[in-house]
Design a protein around this motif. Structure first.
Motif, PDB file in Angstrom:
ATOM      1  N   LYS A   1       0.827  -1.203   0.000  1.00 32.84           N
ATOM      2  CA  LYS A   1       0.000   0.000   0.000  1.00 32.84           C
ATOM      3  C   LYS A   1       0.870   1.265   0.000  1.00 32.84           C
ATOM      4  O   LYS A   1       0.618   2.202  -0.759  1.00 32.84           O
ATOM      5  CB  LYS A   1      -0.910  -0.010   1.231  1.00 32.84           C
ATOM      6  N   LYS A   2       1.902   1.291   0.809  1.00 35.23           N
ATOM      7  CA  LYS A   2       2.791   2.463   0.849  1.00 35.23           C
ATOM      8  C   LYS A   2       3.541   2.620  -0.465  1.00 35.23           C
ATOM      9  O   LYS A   2       3.752   3.730  -0.934  1.00 35.23           O
ATOM     10  CB  LYS A   2       3.779   2.341   2.006  1.00 35.23           C
ATOM     11  N   LEU A   3       3.958   1.498  -1.034  1.00 32.06           N
ATOM     12  CA  LEU A   3       4.689   1.568  -2.297  1.00 32.06           C
ATOM     13  C   LEU A   3       3.798   2.092  -3.411  1.00 32.06           C
ATOM     14  O   LEU A   3       4.237   2.878  -4.253  1.00 32.06           O
ATOM     15  CB  LEU A   3       5.247   0.202  -2.669  1.00 32.06           C
ATOM     16  N   MET A   4       2.546   1.691  -3.423  1.00 32.07           N
ATOM     17  CA  MET A   4       1.627   2.143  -4.462  1.00 32.07           C
ATOM     18  C   MET A   4       1.302   3.630  -4.329  1.00 32.07           C
ATOM     19  O   MET A   4       0.905   4.261  -5.307  1.00 32.07           O
ATOM     20  CB  MET A   4       0.337   1.333  -4.437  1.00 32.07           C
ATOM     21  N   ASN A   5       1.485   4.208  -3.150  1.00 28.19           N
ATOM     22  CA  ASN A   5       1.244   5.637  -2.969  1.00 28.19           C
ATOM     23  C   ASN A   5       2.370   6.498  -3.534  1.00 28.19           C
ATOM     24  O   ASN A   5       2.204   7.701  -3.668  1.00 28.19           O
ATOM     25  CB  ASN A   5       1.047   5.965  -1.483  1.00 28.19           C
ATOM     26  N   HIS A   6       3.498   5.895  -3.877  1.00 33.64           N
ATOM     27  CA  HIS A   6       4.599   6.656  -4.471  1.00 33.64           C
ATOM     28  C   HIS A   6       4.211   7.071  -5.884  1.00 33.64           C
ATOM     29  O   HIS A   6       3.421   6.417  -6.553  1.00 33.64           O
ATOM     30  CB  HIS A   6       5.866   5.798  -4.543  1.00 33.64           C
ATOM     31  N   TYR A   7       4.812   8.158  -6.328  1.00 33.80           N
ATOM     32  CA  TYR A   7       4.567   8.610  -7.694  1.00 33.80           C
ATOM     33  C   TYR A   7       5.356   7.759  -8.669  1.00 33.80           C
ATOM     34  O   TYR A   7       6.412   7.244  -8.350  1.00 33.80           O
ATOM     35  CB  TYR A   7       4.963  10.085  -7.858  1.00 33.80           C
ATOM     36  N   GLY A   8       4.850   7.614  -9.872  1.00 34.68           N
ATOM     37  CA  GLY A   8       5.544   6.874 -10.918  1.00 34.68           C
ATOM     38  C   GLY A   8       4.989   5.478 -11.079  1.00 34.68           C
ATOM     39  O   GLY A   8       4.140   5.014 -10.312  1.00 34.68           O
ATOM     40  N   GLY A   9       5.493   4.786 -12.097  1.00 36.76           N
ATOM     41  CA  GLY A   9       5.015   3.448 -12.405  1.00 36.76           C
ATOM     42  C   GLY A   9       5.611   2.398 -11.482  1.00 36.76           C
ATOM     43  O   GLY A   9       6.662   2.577 -10.880  1.00 36.76           O
ATOM     44  N   LYS A  10       4.910   1.285 -11.410  1.00 37.65           N
ATOM     45  CA  LYS A  10       5.356   0.163 -10.595  1.00 37.65           C
ATOM     46  C   LYS A  10       5.435  -1.078 -11.460  1.00 37.65           C
ATOM     47  O   LYS A  10       4.686  -1.228 -12.415  1.00 37.65           O
ATOM     48  CB  LYS A  10       4.384  -0.108  -9.434  1.00 37.65           C
ATOM     49  N   ASN A  11       6.330  -1.962 -11.125  1.00 37.27           N
ATOM     50  CA  ASN A  11       6.463  -3.248 -11.797  1.00 37.27           C
ATOM     51  C   ASN A  11       6.392  -4.348 -10.754  1.00 37.27           C
ATOM     52  O   ASN A  11       6.621  -4.096  -9.571  1.00 37.27           O
ATOM     53  CB  ASN A  11       7.795  -3.350 -12.550  1.00 37.27           C
ATOM     54  N   ALA A  12       6.125  -5.555 -11.207  1.00 42.04           N
ATOM     55  CA  ALA A  12       6.082  -6.706 -10.315  1.00 42.04           C
ATOM     56  C   ALA A  12       6.749  -7.890 -10.998  1.00 42.04           C
ATOM     57  O   ALA A  12       6.745  -8.001 -12.217  1.00 42.04           O
ATOM     58  CB  ALA A  12       4.656  -7.049  -9.942  1.00 42.04           C
ATOM     59  N   MET A  13       7.334  -8.761 -10.200  1.00 50.13           N
ATOM     60  CA  MET A  13       7.926  -9.989 -10.714  1.00 50.13           C
ATOM     61  C   MET A  13       7.752 -11.083  -9.671  1.00 50.13           C
ATOM     62  O   MET A  13       7.555 -10.800  -8.488  1.00 50.13           O
ATOM     63  CB  MET A  13       9.401  -9.783 -11.066  1.00 50.13           C
ATOM     64  N   GLN A  14       7.798 -12.318 -10.131  1.00 53.64           N
ATOM     65  CA  GLN A  14       7.625 -13.441  -9.219  1.00 53.64           C
ATOM     66  C   GLN A  14       8.919 -13.682  -8.464  1.00 53.64           C
ATOM     67  O   GLN A  14      10.021 -13.524  -8.997  1.00 53.64           O
ATOM     68  CB  GLN A  14       7.243 -14.700  -9.983  1.00 53.64           C
ATOM     69  N   TYR A  15       8.765 -14.079  -7.213  1.00 54.02           N
ATOM     70  CA  TYR A  15       9.916 -14.355  -6.359  1.00 54.02           C
ATOM     71  C   TYR A  15       9.625 -15.629  -5.591  1.00 54.02           C
ATOM     72  O   TYR A  15       8.572 -15.777  -4.977  1.00 54.02           O
ATOM     73  CB  TYR A  15      10.143 -13.186  -5.404  1.00 54.02           C
ATOM     74  N   VAL A  16      10.573 -16.553  -5.619  1.00 51.79           N
ATOM     75  CA  VAL A  16      10.435 -17.802  -4.882  1.00 51.79           C
ATOM     76  C   VAL A  16      11.585 -17.867  -3.889  1.00 51.79           C
ATOM     77  O   VAL A  16      12.745 -17.717  -4.260  1.00 51.79           O
ATOM     78  CB  VAL A  16      10.484 -19.023  -5.829  1.00 51.79           C
ATOM     79  N   GLY A  17      11.259 -18.075  -2.644  1.00 56.06           N
ATOM     80  CA  GLY A  17      12.287 -18.160  -1.617  1.00 56.06           C
ATOM     81  C   GLY A  17      11.901 -17.328  -0.408  1.00 56.06           C
ATOM     82  O   GLY A  17      10.771 -16.852  -0.280  1.00 56.06           O
ATOM     83  N   ALA A  18      12.874 -17.144   0.468  1.00 54.51           N
ATOM     84  CA  ALA A  18      12.649 -16.366   1.685  1.00 54.51           C
ATOM     85  C   ALA A  18      12.947 -14.898   1.413  1.00 54.51           C
ATOM     86  O   ALA A  18      14.041 -14.563   0.935  1.00 54.51           O
ATOM     87  CB  ALA A  18      13.535 -16.877   2.806  1.00 54.51           C
ATOM     88  N   PRO A  19      12.017 -14.002   1.692  1.00 52.69           N
ATOM     89  CA  PRO A  19      12.248 -12.573   1.458  1.00 52.69           C
ATOM     90  C   PRO A  19      13.400 -12.014   2.295  1.00 52.69           C
ATOM     91  O   PRO A  19      14.052 -11.061   1.898  1.00 52.69           O
ATOM     92  CB  PRO A  19      10.934 -11.913   1.868  1.00 52.69           C
ATOM     93  N   LYS A  20      13.659 -12.639   3.414  1.00 54.18           N
ATOM     94  CA  LYS A  20      14.728 -12.174   4.306  1.00 54.18           C
ATOM     95  C   LYS A  20      16.091 -12.206   3.605  1.00 54.18           C
ATOM     96  O   LYS A  20      16.924 -11.333   3.800  1.00 54.18           O
ATOM     97  CB  LYS A  20      14.747 -13.064   5.545  1.00 54.18           C
ATOM     98  N   ASP A  21      16.311 -13.230   2.780  1.00 49.73           N
ATOM     99  CA  ASP A  21      17.579 -13.340   2.059  1.00 49.73           C
ATOM    100  C   ASP A  21      17.753 -12.198   1.070  1.00 49.73           C
ATOM    101  O   ASP A  21      18.850 -11.658   0.906  1.00 49.73           O
ATOM    102  CB  ASP A  21      17.658 -14.672   1.318  1.00 49.73           C
ATOM    103  N   PHE A  22      16.666 -11.824   0.403  1.00 49.97           N
ATOM    104  CA  PHE A  22      16.743 -10.731  -0.570  1.00 49.97           C
ATOM    105  C   PHE A  22      16.877  -9.379   0.124  1.00 49.97           C
ATOM    106  O   PHE A  22      17.504  -8.468  -0.410  1.00 49.97           O
ATOM    107  CB  PHE A  22      15.499 -10.749  -1.468  1.00 49.97           C
ATOM    108  N   ASP A  23      16.309  -9.239   1.323  1.00 46.56           N
ATOM    109  CA  ASP A  23      16.370  -7.970   2.059  1.00 46.56           C
ATOM    110  C   ASP A  23      17.805  -7.521   2.298  1.00 46.56           C
ATOM    111  O   ASP A  23      18.134  -6.349   2.160  1.00 46.56           O
ATOM    112  CB  ASP A  23      15.655  -8.088   3.411  1.00 46.56           C
ATOM    113  N   ARG A  24      18.651  -8.452   2.657  1.00 45.36           N
ATOM    114  CA  ARG A  24      20.042  -8.114   2.968  1.00 45.36           C
ATOM    115  C   ARG A  24      20.758  -7.519   1.756  1.00 45.36           C
ATOM    116  O   ARG A  24      21.538  -6.585   1.883  1.00 45.36           O
ATOM    117  CB  ARG A  24      20.781  -9.352   3.452  1.00 45.36           C
ATOM    118  N   ILE A  25      20.470  -8.052   0.595  1.00 46.14           N
ATOM    119  CA  ILE A  25      21.135  -7.572  -0.619  1.00 46.14           C
ATOM    120  C   ILE A  25      20.493  -6.285  -1.112  1.00 46.14           C
ATOM    121  O   ILE A  25      21.171  -5.375  -1.575  1.00 46.14           O
ATOM    122  CB  ILE A  25      21.106  -8.674  -1.697  1.00 46.14           C
ATOM    123  N   ALA A  26      19.175  -6.173  -1.004  1.00 47.77           N
ATOM    124  CA  ALA A  26      18.467  -4.990  -1.505  1.00 47.77           C
ATOM    125  C   ALA A  26      18.863  -3.733  -0.736  1.00 47.77           C
ATOM    126  O   ALA A  26      18.824  -2.632  -1.281  1.00 47.77           O
ATOM    127  CB  ALA A  26      16.962  -5.206  -1.421  1.00 47.77           C
TER     128      ALA A  26
END
Length: 156
Positions: free
Chosen positions: A52-77
């Motif tokens: 919801k917060k991300l959608m309130n930002h201005y500009g376009g949004k994209n989405a992609m499928q993700y398989v795995g634990a989000p915690k692992d991606f958080d560290r790199i992002a």
């Protein structure tokens, strides 16, 4: 005694009725701090956030499928300073939403994440497996023991 309390009360009310420069400056300072606090809250959030917060930002949004634990991606992002959000589709499957203008940063983060995941499986070998390899290396070496007998002298 009652008279002293009344005098102090009257003196206090007279002092508060007179606005001095210091009192006015302190009041304005509090108002400014409150406005700054509100302004900081109003700034757009950075990093991982709700969809919801991300959608309130201005500009376009994209989405992609993700398989795995989000915690692992958080560290790199965090290294790439991207704004993103996860939406759970099913257990272990997510949709990753991100800003369209940060697509390059997301792809770079995914490249680093994928290399980390691929190398993670290769680097981990069990301790028993390591011991077996070492014992095989030791057994393949030829034994070079020389046994020599010394003549025993009889001192009789």
């Amino acid at each position: 005694m009652q008279e002293e309390v009344n005098q102090k009360t009257v003196a206090l009310s007279i002092k508060t009725a007179k606005l001095t420069g210091k009192v006015l400056a302190a009041a304005l300072g509090k108002v400014v701090r409150a406005l700054q606090k509100q302004h900081r809250k109003a700034l757009t959030p950075q990093g991982r956030q709700s969809v919801k917060k991300l959608m309130n930002h201005y500009g376009g949004k994209n989405a992609m499928q993700y398989v795995g634990a989000p915690k692992d991606f958080d560290r790199i992002a965090k290294e790439f300073h991207v704004d993103y959000a996860f939406h759970k589709v099913s257990p272990g499957h997510y949709l990753l939403f991100f800003k369209a203008n940060q697509a390059d940063a997301i792809t770079a983060a995914f490249q680093k994440y994928s290399t980390k995941v691929l190398n993670k499986d290769q680097d981990k070998t069990s301790i028993l497996g390591q011991l077996r390899k070492l014992t095989e290396q030791i057994r393949t070496k030829p034994k070079e023991k020389q046994r020599t007998r010394e003549a025993v002298k009889d001192g009789r």
